[in-house]
Design a protein around this motif. Structure first.
Motif, PDB file in Angstrom:
ATOM      1  N   ASP A   1      -7.615   3.030  -3.897  1.00  0.00           N
ATOM      2  CA  ASP A   1      -8.564   2.614  -2.857  1.00  0.00           C
ATOM      3  C   ASP A   1      -8.996   3.859  -2.079  1.00  0.00           C
TER       4      ASP A   1
ATOM      5  N   LYS B   1      -9.750  -2.972  -1.117  1.00  0.00           N
ATOM      6  CA  LYS B   1     -10.103  -3.702  -2.339  1.00  0.00           C
ATOM      7  C   LYS B   1     -10.645  -2.748  -3.390  1.00  0.00           C
TER       8      LYS B   1
ATOM      9  N   THR C   1       0.865  -1.173   0.000  1.00  0.00           N
ATOM     10  CA  THR C   1       0.000   0.000   0.000  1.00  0.00           C
ATOM     11  C   THR C   1       0.902   1.224   0.000  1.00  0.00           C
TER      12      THR C   1
ATOM     13  N   GLU D   1     -13.443   2.763  -8.658  1.00  0.00           N
ATOM     14  CA  GLU D   1     -12.228   3.436  -8.234  1.00  0.00           C
ATOM     15  C   GLU D   1     -11.214   3.352  -9.373  1.00  0.00           C
TER      16      GLU D   1
END
Length: 153
Positions: free
Chosen positions: A98, A104, A71, A115
């Protein structure tokens, strides 16, 4: 005579060492790194999910089968993912903006992303996600810099 040929080689090596000093070892290669710069984010909300894939059948939908998942924080509508310690091979990268931090990709009832999404080589799919063959690249080791632009549908 053959016994002396080997000694000549040793003698030559000794002369070279004396003349030039000890042989320098080749420096160790820089850490294996795939550096991915992500641009085109529509805002600074949330995070970017990055996944590095090696098996073609998992890309990009089966994030749990990715070689590495990361991330990244967003700043000024950009993010960076650094995949370290990567072995040489053929890979593809997928990214997801995200926005709501649920970890997700959110989609509508027919599976269209709500997204932002992106892939290495800026590969795009037709009626679905891009194919591994369109997004894949050969990684030889060392440092590789990639740029991915996020798209919103």
């Amino acid at each position: 005579m053959r016994m002396f040929a080997g000694w000549r080689a040793v003698g030559l090596a000794a002369v070279l060492v004396a003349a030039f000093g000890t042989f320098a070892q080749t420096p160790a290669p820089a850490e294996n790194l795939i550096h991915v710069e992500i641009s085109g984010l529509r805002n600074d909300k949330g995070q970017v999910l990055c996944a590095l894939f090696s098996p073609a059948d998992a890309f990009p939908k089966k994030a749990d089968k990715a070689v590495v998942r990361l991330t990244a924080k967003i700043a000024e509508r950009r993010a960076v993912c650094d995949f370290t310690g990567v072995a040489p091979g053929t890979y593809a990268v997928s990214v997801v903006h995200d926005e709501n931090l649920n970890g997700k990709l959110d989609t509508n009832f027919i599976g269209t992303p709500r997204e932002g999404v992106g892939a290495s080589n800026d590969a795009k799919g037709h009626m679905g996600p891009p194919k591994f063959s369109a997004a894949s690249f050969r990684y030889q080791g060392g440092r590789l810099d990639l740029k991915i632009h996020v798209n919103y549908l």
